[in-house]
Enzyme design. Structure first.
Site, PDB file in Angstrom:
ATOM      1  N   LYS A 110       0.840  -1.211   0.000  1.00 42.34           N
ATOM      2  CA  LYS A 110       0.000   0.000   0.000  1.00 42.34           C
ATOM      3  C   LYS A 110       0.873   1.259   0.000  1.00 42.34           C
ATOM      4  CE  LYS A 110      -3.496   2.787   0.246  1.00 42.34           C
ATOM      5  NZ  LYS A 110      -4.603   2.897   1.172  1.00 42.34           N
ATOM      6  N   LYS A 163      -1.122  11.360   5.614  1.00 39.00           N
ATOM      7  CA  LYS A 163      -0.792  10.341   6.617  1.00 39.00           C
ATOM      8  C   LYS A 163      -0.101   9.142   5.962  1.00 39.00           C
ATOM      9  CE  LYS A 163      -3.629   7.266   7.377  1.00 39.00           C
ATOM     10  NZ  LYS A 163      -3.892   5.855   7.002  1.00 39.00           N
TER      11      LYS A 163
END
Length: 306
Positions: free
Chosen positions: A181, A249
């Site tokens: 990811k 983030k």
């Protein structure tokens, strides 16, 4: 809208913790597919909506874990996942032997490895299975799912993944899903920034923005951002499919991991600073394609069609 007639078709009860912009449609897709779903969220409104849709409500993460076969989490960051798993009324307190916890949040690979070890001590298994595809992918069940963990456990849960996603890949042991990811976000953010720079440049140079998008989409520059976001960007439509603050983030996770593994990430570091600027200028709740606004600020112009 109730789906109770299908409820017990599958014989697998699913807990779903984190009914946000991504989690809520994913949980609804599981209900549509005939699974019993017990939902929990920090705010009550999405839980009520899930109950109305045919799901059940959990009182706490522990309560959810005690009532289901598989717990899925879809939460904002590492700190929240740790809290939901480890607090007194958390998942660990309710999990039992043979269960599976699937964390579909995007968190640090090292945090993932630590949580997987804690869950394994309880005789349960964990898969880290972060997702890509934004709100539309969550609604349509076409997410890209990148999973880390034991391959046999992954195979056992494939039925759930196939309801929520289209491209489902086992990437290796626990942590590998999160690493994949991070790779995804490195490439996505590069696209978002690159397309933003191109459009602001085209505007300043006096080119037709729609023509530019059409012309470059079909060639070597073709990418997801051009296909799915560019036409909205030039309309100034930054309604979130994926929050800029979440992209920020995720890029923190990537740059931190780059430090940890000794990998220089020069382009990602620039993207990280631009998304930080989204946050500091109060645009964190815009779509991640809204990073164009930061480039526009720097250029002193807006790339818009009338």
């Amino acid at each position: 809208m109730s789906h109770t007639n299908q409820q017990t078709m599958t014989g697998k009860t699913i807990g779903f913790i984190g009914l946000g912009i991504m989690g809520k449609p994913m949980a609804k897709n599981l209900i549509d597919a005939g699974y019993d779903v017990v939902g929990y969220n920090r705010s009550q409104e999405p839980v009520d909506e899930l109950v109305e849709y045919g799901g059940a409500a959990g009182d706490s993460p522990r309560d959810v874990a005690e009532r289901v076969d598989v717990v899925i989490t879809c939460l904002p960051d590492s700190a929240v996942v740790e809290k939901i798993v480890r607090s007194d009324d958390g998942i660990l307190a309710g999990v039992s032997e043979g269960m599976t916890v699937i964390d579909m949040s995007t968190i640090s690979p090292t945090t993932t490895e630590e949580l997987a070890a804690d869950i394994a001590e309880k005789g349960a298994s964990m898969l880290d299975a972060p997702i890509s595809g934004g709100e539309v992918g969550a609604i349509e069940g076409t997410l890209s799912i990148m999973a880390g963990g034991d391959e046999a456990v992954f195979d056992e849960q494939m039925d759930l993944f196939e309801v929520m996603g289209e491209t489902v890949t086992h990437c290796g042991p626990n942590g590998a899903g999160q690493t994949t990811k991070a790779c995804n976000q490195i490439v996505v953010s590069a696209q978002m920034v690159g397309v933003s720079e191109a459009l602001v440049f085209a505007e300043k140079a006096g080119a037709d923005l729609e023509a530019v998008i059409d012309a470059i989409s079909g060639g070597a520059a073709g990418c997801w951002t051009l296909d799915n976001r560019a036409s909205q960007m030039i309309e100034g439509n930054f309604d979130p499919g994926f929050f800029a603050s979440y992209q920020y983030k995720d890029l923190r996770i990537a740059t931190d991991a780059g430090e940890e593994f000794g990998v220089p990430l020069p382009q990602t570091s620039v993207a990280h600073e631009l998304y930080k600027s989204m946050e500091t200028t109060g645009r964190g709740r815009d779509d991640n394609s809204g990073v164009m606004q930061v480039i526009e600020d720097l250029a002193g112009t807006e790339a818009r069609i009338d």
